[in-house]
Design an enzyme around this catalytic site. Structure first.
Site, mmCIF file in Angstrom:
data_model
loop_
_atom_site.group_PDB
_atom_site.id
_atom_site.type_symbol
_atom_site.label_atom_id
_atom_site.label_comp_id
_atom_site.label_asym_id
_atom_site.label_seq_id
_atom_site.Cartn_x
_atom_site.Cartn_y
_atom_site.Cartn_z
ATOM 1 N N GLY A 1 44.877 34.172 32.950
ATOM 2 C CA GLY A 1 44.548 35.257 33.706
ATOM 3 C C GLY A 1 45.248 36.182 34.620
ATOM 4 O O GLY A 1 45.720 37.005 35.070
ATOM 5 N N CYS A 2 45.109 34.653 35.343
ATOM 6 C CA CYS A 2 44.614 35.065 36.908
ATOM 7 C C CYS A 2 46.883 35.185 37.421
ATOM 8 O O CYS A 2 46.996 36.050 38.057
ATOM 9 C CB CYS A 2 44.520 34.147 37.498
ATOM 10 S SG CYS A 2 42.255 33.328 37.175
ATOM 11 N N THR A 3 47.835 35.146 36.506
ATOM 12 C CA THR A 3 49.045 34.906 36.753
ATOM 13 C C THR A 3 49.480 36.490 35.916
ATOM 14 O O THR A 3 50.045 36.753 36.934
ATOM 15 C CB THR A 3 49.564 33.446 36.346
ATOM 16 O OG1 THR A 3 49.226 32.325 36.347
ATOM 17 C CG2 THR A 3 51.144 34.095 36.044
#
Length: 230
Positions: free
Chosen positions: A120-122
């Site tokens: 998700g952060c990527t």
């Protein structure tokens, strides 16, 4: 009595005695089988009960985790729209230092992500990188912040060719000041971490918008539109 008669009569009792001796063995074998048959279901039912108890225990742990008290450090007042953005001074990728004062008179987006190089952060960092030029055109700077050390941030940047500055707050001071460090739960366990949040600071230094519990898909585009409307 003749010899033949005596022989016949002597065989009969011995035959009966032999049959009597064999009969108990047959009953014993039957009783053993019966006992085994009775014990087998008992073992299965015990296993079934154990599984049910384990499932109930897991459910209780999941429910009770919601009531775990949050440490005082994570229970600070939540930042609200209209308030002055808290000042910060933190290291960023590349070895430089970034502060709120560096962006005085400019709109600023701060997107807080839980951990570098997770799915998700990527996606979120890639989306803000994709829109970097559009944010610049809207007079808005963008910073990504997490509690990861600088080496992890730089590895994250290089791996995905990210074009936005990545800030490291290992002490959690900024994270707590912006109300994004708090209680989370996963697999029935509670722990403290970064709550995915984005803050838009206006050119006046006040918080214009806050997005909490961010869903990554389409989020960067939504923030861009909000920045353009300021």
């Amino acid at each position: 009595m003749s010899k033949k008669s005596r022989k016949k009569s002597s065989k009969t009792p011995s035959g009966i005695a032999t049959a009597k001796k064999k009969a108990p063995k047959a009953r014993a074998t039957t009783q053993t089988k019966s006992a085994k048959t009775q014990r087998t279901p008992a073992r299965k039912s015990t296993a079934t009960i154990a599984k049910a108890a384990s499932h109930k225990a897991a459910s209780k742990r999941l429910t009770s985790s919601k009531s775990v008290p949050i440490p005082a450090a994570a229970a600070k007042a939540t930042l609200a729209e209209g308030q002055k953005a808290p000042a910060f001074r933190l290291p960023r990728d590349g070895g430089d230092v970034v502060t709120l004062a560096d962006h005085a008179g400019q709109k600023l987006v701060l997107f807080f992500y839980p951990r570098a190089d997770t799915p998700g952060c990527t996606r979120e960092a890639i989306d803000f990188t994709r829109l970097a030029e559009a944010f610049t055109a809207a007079g808005t700077a963008v910073l990504g912040i997490s509690a990861d050390p600088l080496k992890a941030q730089e590895k994250f940047r290089d791996k995905h060719k990210l074009g936005v500055p990545l800030v490291s707050d290992e002490t959690h001071e900024m994270l707590e000041a912006y109300g994004v460090w708090g209680e989370k739960s996963m697999y029935g366990k509670s722990f403290l971490g970064i709550l995915r949040t984005t803050v838009l600071v206006g050119a006046d230094g006040k918080v214009a918008r806050i997005w909490r519990n961010v869903r990554v898909d389409g989020h960067a585009d939504e923030v861009l539109e909000a920045a353009r409307s300021l």
